[in-house]
Design an enzyme around this catalytic site. Structure first.
Site, PDB file in Angstrom:
ATOM      1  N   ASP A   8       0.810  -1.240   0.000  1.00 32.64           N
ATOM      2  CA  ASP A   8       0.000   0.000   0.000  1.00 32.64           C
ATOM      3  C   ASP A   8       0.839   1.285   0.000  1.00 32.64           C
ATOM      4  OD1 ASP A   8      -1.496  -2.258   1.005  1.00 32.64           O
ATOM      5  OD2 ASP A   8      -3.088  -0.885   1.598  1.00 32.64           O
ATOM      6  N   GLU A  61      -4.407   1.927  -3.038  1.00 37.80           N
ATOM      7  CA  GLU A  61      -5.733   2.368  -2.543  1.00 37.80           C
ATOM      8  C   GLU A  61      -5.668   3.585  -1.610  1.00 37.80           C
ATOM      9  OE1 GLU A  61      -7.961   0.052   0.171  1.00 37.80           O
ATOM     10  OE2 GLU A  61      -6.361   0.097   1.637  1.00 37.80           O
ATOM     11  N   ASN A  90     -10.522  -1.716   0.095  1.00 35.82           N
ATOM     12  CA  ASN A  90     -11.728  -1.120   0.677  1.00 35.82           C
ATOM     13  C   ASN A  90     -11.830   0.394   0.443  1.00 35.82           C
ATOM     14  OD1 ASN A  90      -9.438  -1.406   2.494  1.00 35.82           O
ATOM     15  ND2 ASN A  90     -10.675  -0.338   4.014  1.00 35.82           N
ATOM     16  N   HIS A  91     -10.713   1.052   0.052  1.00 38.67           N
ATOM     17  CA  HIS A  91     -10.765   2.495  -0.216  1.00 38.67           C
ATOM     18  C   HIS A  91     -10.897   2.817  -1.715  1.00 38.67           C
ATOM     19  CE1 HIS A  91     -10.128   3.449   3.940  1.00 38.67           C
ATOM     20  NE2 HIS A  91      -9.003   2.749   3.978  1.00 38.67           N
ATOM     21  N   HIS A 148      -6.709  -8.487  -0.307  1.00 45.06           N
ATOM     22  CA  HIS A 148      -6.750  -7.313   0.558  1.00 45.06           C
ATOM     23  C   HIS A 148      -7.648  -7.643   1.745  1.00 45.06           C
ATOM     24  CE1 HIS A 148      -5.931  -3.010   0.865  1.00 45.06           C
ATOM     25  NE2 HIS A 148      -7.133  -2.891   1.398  1.00 45.06           N
TER      26      HIS A 148
HETATM   27 FE   LIG Z   1      -4.300   0.482   2.618  1.00 46.90          FE
HETATM   28 FE   LIG Z   2      -7.334  -1.305   2.823  1.00 45.61          FE
END
Ligand SMILES: [Fe+2]
Ligand SMILES: [Fe+2]
Length: 259
Positions: A8, A39, A67-68, A151
């Site tokens: 990330d 993300e 999730n983002h 993820h």
């Molecule tokens: Fe992240």
């Molecule tokens: Fe995440």
């Protein structure tokens, strides 16, 4: 075939450090395909077309998310128009973008699949059932090399997925928790594995966020805006050495480079 997966990338610190050192790492290790989880790459939160552009021009072939993915509206159309930026494949049908892409490297095709866990996360379709269907598809079957970014929040869900896919994919790496795990390995049936790649961004932070904000959040439980903090950076990831003929992973090298 050498695949470099980068954990990330968080905010401007992460983007700038990626640009500074990715070309050297690619050259030094002879990287053929580079996958970056982006993300959290936008300042403020989420991912934007501008941060994607920065990651691509720094040397990534594919950007994965989590999730983002949909935090910023300007990404919705970009997900639909740029096939090399992925969102988790187990989002409901009809959400913008796609969860898999094939990178054609001439000598062989590399399928990259972005999948998301559901333990302590959004209630998406069951990742175990979804990945079965994805791997059965004709398009994916044709690819000798298959890479999965899983993820997910819990180490148990990620390790379970690793064993579930052992021998069926070349690599399964975890993202999302932003802290690199030291369990890189080649599983019994030839799948390269790590529970979490870690983060690329400010080292003295809580997952990229200013520690003071997070301490206050835990201490007082009041609503807080999680701003990224600038500072000395770290890049975390793994290089997976894959046999082009069998699709099996032969070695995993964990990478952690500080500024
Ligand atoms: Fe992240
Ligand atoms: Fe995440």
């Amino acid at each position: 075939m050498k695949v470099f997966a980068v954990g990330d990338v968080v905010g401007t610190s992460g983007l700038e450090f990626l640009r500074k050192i990715l070309p050297n790492i690619k050259q030094e290790y002879g990287v053929d395909v580079c996958i970056v989880n982006g993300e959290n790459s936008a300042d403020g939160n989420g991912i934007t077309p501008v941060s994607c552009e920065h990651i691509f021009t720094s040397g990534a072939d594919v950007i994965t998310t989590g999730n983002h993915a949909y935090r910023r509206k300007e990404m919705y159309e970009f997900f639909d128009t740029n096939e090399f930026v992925l969102r988790p494949i187990n989002f409901p049908e009809g959400t913008p973008g796609r969860g898999r892409v094939i990178v054609d490297k001439g000598i062989c095709k590399v399928a990259v699949i972005n999948l998301m866990g559901t333990m302590f996360m959004d209630p998406l379709d069951n990742p175990f059932s979804v990945i079965d269907k994805v791997l059965e598809s004709e398009e994916i079957k044709k690819c000798k090399i298959k890479i999965v970014d899983f993820h997910a929040e819990t180490t148990s869900e990620k390790r379970a997925m690793g064993f579930y896919l052992d021998g069926r994919v070349s690599v399964l790496f975890g993202t999302h928790t932003h802290v690199q795990t030291a369990d890189e390995q080649v599983l019994e049936n030839g799948t390269g594995y790590i529970t979490d790649l870690g983060m690329t961004g400010t080292f003295n932070s809580v997952l990229g966020v200013n520690p003071k904000i997070v301490i206050d959040k835990f201490k007082y439980n009041m609503p807080a805006r999680f701003d990224w903090i600038r500072g000395e950076s770290i890049l975390c990831g793994c290089i997976f050495d894959i046999d082009d003929k069998t699709g099996n992973c032969m070695a995993v090298t964990r990478i952690q480079i500080k500024e």
